[in-house]
Structure formats: C-alpha cells, structure tokens
Design an enzyme around this catalytic site. Structure first.
Site, PDB file in Angstrom:
ATOM      1  N   LYS A  66       0.821  -1.093  -0.032  1.00 21.78           N
ATOM      2  CA  LYS A  66       0.010   0.050  -0.067  1.00 21.78           C
ATOM      3  C   LYS A  66       0.864   1.096   0.122  1.00 21.78           C
ATOM      4  CE  LYS A  66      -3.752   1.713   2.996  1.00 21.78           C
ATOM      5  NZ  LYS A  66      -4.537   1.213   4.107  1.00 21.78           N
ATOM      6  N   SER A 141      -9.411   1.357   3.322  1.00 20.79           N
ATOM      7  CA  SER A 141      -8.721   2.077   2.475  1.00 20.79           C
ATOM      8  C   SER A 141      -7.458   1.303   1.596  1.00 20.79           C
ATOM      9  CB  SER A 141      -7.968   3.223   3.144  1.00 20.79           C
ATOM     10  OG  SER A 141      -7.110   2.754   4.214  1.00 20.79           O
ATOM     11  N   SER A 165      -9.329  -1.092   7.511  1.00 17.97           N
ATOM     12  CA  SER A 165      -8.662  -0.888   6.076  1.00 17.97           C
ATOM     13  C   SER A 165      -8.284  -2.151   5.508  1.00 17.97           C
ATOM     14  CB  SER A 165      -7.894   0.219   5.934  1.00 17.97           C
ATOM     15  OG  SER A 165      -8.637   1.495   5.851  1.00 17.97           O
TER      16      SER A 165
HETATM   17  N1  GLN Z   1     -12.681   3.141   6.877  1.00 16.58           N
HETATM   18  C1  GLN Z   1     -12.167   3.607   8.256  1.00 16.58           C
HETATM   19  C2  GLN Z   1     -12.179   4.975   8.081  1.00 16.58           C
HETATM   20  O1  GLN Z   1     -12.351   5.680   6.947  1.00 16.58           O
HETATM   21  C3  GLN Z   1     -10.976   2.892   8.221  1.00 16.58           C
HETATM   22  C4  GLN Z   1      -9.644   3.439   7.761  1.00 16.58           C
HETATM   23  C5  GLN Z   1      -8.542   2.859   7.889  1.00 16.58           C
HETATM   24  O2  GLN Z   1      -8.506   1.708   8.491  1.00 16.58           O
HETATM   25  N2  GLN Z   1      -7.276   3.238   7.567  1.00 16.58           N
HETATM   26  O3  GLN Z   1     -11.518   5.622   8.998  1.00 16.58           O
END
Ligand code: GLN
Length: 461
Positions: A66, A141, A165
C-alpha cells in the site's frame, strides 16, 4: 495465487522471469490498482535471487505495498498530491523484514489518501475498481492491495488497518486479510494515520500464506516503542472450541444475504465441533461514535507535520509563512483529509476537549472491558465484516455519514486493539464476495488464524 506456487515457478524458471511476469500483470491491470512500480529495483533484486546472493523463505516472490509504506525504488505518495514526489529516505521495518526473506516489492498500490476512507474513492490517483465487479468499489482504504491479490497480480500485499482498512477490502474482493493485535507488527516507516489504532497487516490468497507472512512480520522493533516483546511466546489457553456470534452485528442494517451467509458459516463451525452462542456487547452501539472522535483527533495531530515546509510539496512561496501553510494544505490534501483535520481540531479544542475527546476515551475503556469480559468465555468472536457486499462506486460519496456507517463492524476491534481476520466464506447471488470476521483476544493472532483455517479447509475440502 499461492506463495508456494510462485516459489515453484522461481525454481522452474527464474526469479527474474517470475518478477517480470508480475510486473506485466501489474501494467495490464484495468482496475487502477497501481500508483507507481519499482521496476528496475525489483528486477535487480530478482537477479540477486537467481545469483544465489539473496535467499530466504520468500526468495523471488513478488509483492506490492500500500502506498503509505516507505520504500525504495518508487515514491511514497499516501495517494495524496501532497506527497506526489516524496522519495523515502528509508524503508518500513516490515518491508525490510519481507525483503530479508527474499521477497521482492514490485510497486506501490492505491488507497484512500492517507488511508482516510473505506472505498479507495478518496485517492488523488483515481478509484480502484472491485476485482469481481468493476462498477463497484474495491473497499478501502487498502483497496489496491486487496485487488492486487484478488486479480492474481501478486500472491500477497501489505496493508494498514486503523478501523477496518484491511478486513473490509479483503471481504469485498474475496481474499484473506488480517489486522494483527495492536503492537504486533512494527509501524516504523509507515505514514501515521491515528497512532492509537494504526496496525500493519497483510492480505493474501489463503490463511496458510497469511500465517507464514505474520510469522515473518511480527516482532519487537526498537524503532517502534509500541511493539510487543515475545509476541508468539505469550498465548492464551484455548477455551475449548467455543465461539461467540456478535448479536449487535446481526441485527438492524445488515444485508439479509450477508446475514444468511454468516449463519451458514455458524452451522459449518458447529459441524466442526464448535459450540456457537449469541453474545451481546451493548457498548458496540457507541463504537462508531467513539472512533469518529478519537481517530480524527489523532489524525489532526499526525497530519500537522505536512505544512509544505517540513513535509509535503510547497505552494505559495512568494507569500507569508501562513500563506505557505494554507496553500500547501489546500492543494495537497483531499476533501476527506480536510474534513477529518477539521473535526479533529474541533474535538481537541479547549472547551470541547472534555465533552468529546475525553468522553470518547472513557467510553472506549468501557468497550475494551466489555470485549475482555466476553472474550474470557470464548475462543473468539465471529460476525460479518461489513453490513453489505461491495457497494456501487459513487453510492456513498455524497454523504460522509453514510460512508462512515460502513465501518460499524470493523472499528470495534480496532478501538480495543484486538486481532481480527477477514476470511472469504461465500458470495451473494451476483457473485460478490462476502467474508466472515473472527476477532480474538490480544496476542491471539495465531489462534484466530487456526480457527479461520478450519473453515477454509471445510470449504475447499
Ligand atoms: N474506513 C475507516 C475510516 O475511514 C478505516 C480506515 C482505515 O482503517 N485506515 O477511517
């Protein structure tokens, strides 16, 4: 694609041939997975494997990271415009660990900018499309990581999970994804989002590969003070094949097909000799509210360094210092980053600190206690990963609250620092993947993977 298959191919052909093939797949990808490839560095390292200079359990196996992992050979953008041309001066500890086993990072993949989001729609480099249905989101993400594995570009991908994420995109694309215990894997060299819940994990083809990768990735790092010593030495005693099905996750708002698939998995566990009981954690109804106070607060503090002077591309050189800060941030951050910085600054401001941040932290402590209490009676807790399978691109972008609601089942384990894995169990009638979430006690990462493996074996025979 399994890791073992790639290792066989390295033996049958060469690491250069295997890495070159992965690079070709990455270039041919139509889902907008890749941000930048590190082609020449990857091929150089592959040649070293072929020359016998680079050995290890993953010798010649390609992977992607990532793009919030610092690494050599390509910029580290965090999918933002702000870091578009940031060349990292060092590599993340976990990238180093994988490379010391001979693995080869072929490039950096898409995410929501700074990992803020659950659909990879907040990227400055365009949306990543779902591996099964390109009109739907990849989740996020770590959307690029999940699709890279699901489309067979590479056998595994690094991801980060602060509130879901890794688990949610794994579920949306039909791959395995683990969010380890908080502190299990070093975060050194990874762009910080919310330091209290940030974790580093991996997405892979199956549970066996995930367990191998976790074995390599975990461990104390003097460069990350939150890493735990003797990670695998301290293990809980199995309670005796008892699982708790989280009642609150199965109630309102869940897609009936997801519910049905989870109930089918419960029956499969019963057939494996497990006792499965419904358990209630009343504090779960506050988890999303706690998360969206605590996490933006930490985001606003972590992102303060990107001012166009210390970090990030600079805009507005001719004006005052304040102009430089404002214009650089204005140009470099995505709208969702700005929203979170504003919310975070608000909940931390004097006058509101007690009412929001302090109160949320107190509620978080109660949630942790509730989890610990319930987990003392079970091997693990199970439930869905997300309320529905992958949603349509654009469906939630007009309403941030709608998007945040997608995180309701993943943020609780993050707030409690618990290990949680998403394992594919089935698809819906349109063929969209659905995963089950298995949440364990602190340090019980290997145990939840073993529980996951039993279900996987039952499914695949
Ligand atoms: N979808 C969650 C958020 O928007 C998790 C994001 C993440 O784990 N980086 O915060």
């Amino acid at each position: 694609m399994k890791i073992a298959k790639q290792i066989d191919e390295v033996a049958a052909t060469s690491a250069v041939a295997v890495v070159r093939a992965a690079l070709e797949r990455a270039k041919a990808d139509k889902n907008n997975v890749v941000i930048n490839l590190s082609e020449s560095r990857a091929l150089e390292r592959a040649a070293k494997v072929d020359a016998g200079e680079l050995k290890g359990r993953l010798a010649g196996v390609p992977f992607v990271a990532k793009d919030n992992f610092l690494g050599y050979g390509a910029p580290t953008t965090a999918a933002s415009k702000l870091l578009k041309s940031f060349d990292a001066p060092l590599q993340a500890t976990v990238v180093e660990k994988l490379e010391s086993e001979g693995a080869i990072c072929i490039g950096k993949v898409n995410l929501d900018a700074f990992a803020h989001g659950g659909s990879t729609e907040n990227s400055a480099y365009g949306v990543t499309r779902n591996a099964v249905d390109p009109t739907r989101v990849a989740g996020g993400s770590s959307g690029g990581s999940a699709v890279a594995v699901a489309r067979g570009i590479v056998p595994f991908a690094l991801g980060t999970d602060t509130g879901g994420s890794i688990r949610q995109p794994a579920s949306f694309n039909g791959v395995v994804g683990i969010k380890p215990t908080y502190g299990a894997v070093s975060r050194y060299g990874v762009v910080a989002m919310a330091s209290g819940t940030d974790t580093i994990g991996v997405l892979a083809h199956d549970v066996e590969d995930t367990a191998l990768l976790m074995d390599i990735m975990t461990g104390q790092d003097t460069k990350d003070m939150t890493t735990l010593p003797d990670f695998f030495a301290v293990q809980s005693t199995p309670t005796g094949k008892k699982l708790g099905l989280i009642k609150e996750f199965m109630a309102e708002g869940i897609d009936p097909i997801v519910r049905a698939r989870i109930l089918a998995a419960v029956e499969q566990y019963k057939s494996l000799g497990y006792e499965v009981e419904e358990v209630s954690l009343p504090m779960l109804k506050y988890a999303l509210a706690i998360y969206y106070i605590v996490v933006p607060a930490e985001i606003s503090s972590n992102l303060a360094r990107y001012d166009g002077v210390r970090y990030g591309s600079r805009v507005g050189n001719e004006g005052t210092l304040r102009d430089v800060y404002e214009l650089s941030r204005q140009a470099g951050f995505e709208p969702e980053n700005k929203r979170r910085i504003i919310i975070g600054s608000y909940v931390l401001s004097s006058g509101f600190f007690d009412a929001y941040y302090q109160k949320a932290q107190k509620a978080r402590t109660l949630l942790i206690r509730e989890f610990n209490d319930v987990l003392s009676r079970y091997d693990a807790l199970i439930g869905p990963v997300a309320p529905s399978p992958a949603f349509k691109i654009g469906n939630n972008t007009d309403d941030p609250l709608k998007m945040y609601l997608e995180d309701v089942m993943t943020v609780p384990a993050s707030l409690a620092g618990l290990p949680a894995v998403s394992v594919p169990i089935d698809t819906n009638d349109e063929g969209l993947p659905i995963g089950i979430q298995i949440i364990g006690k602190r340090r019980d990462d290997a145990h939840i993977l073993a529980i996951a493996r039993e279900l996987e074996e039952l499914r695949h025979g």
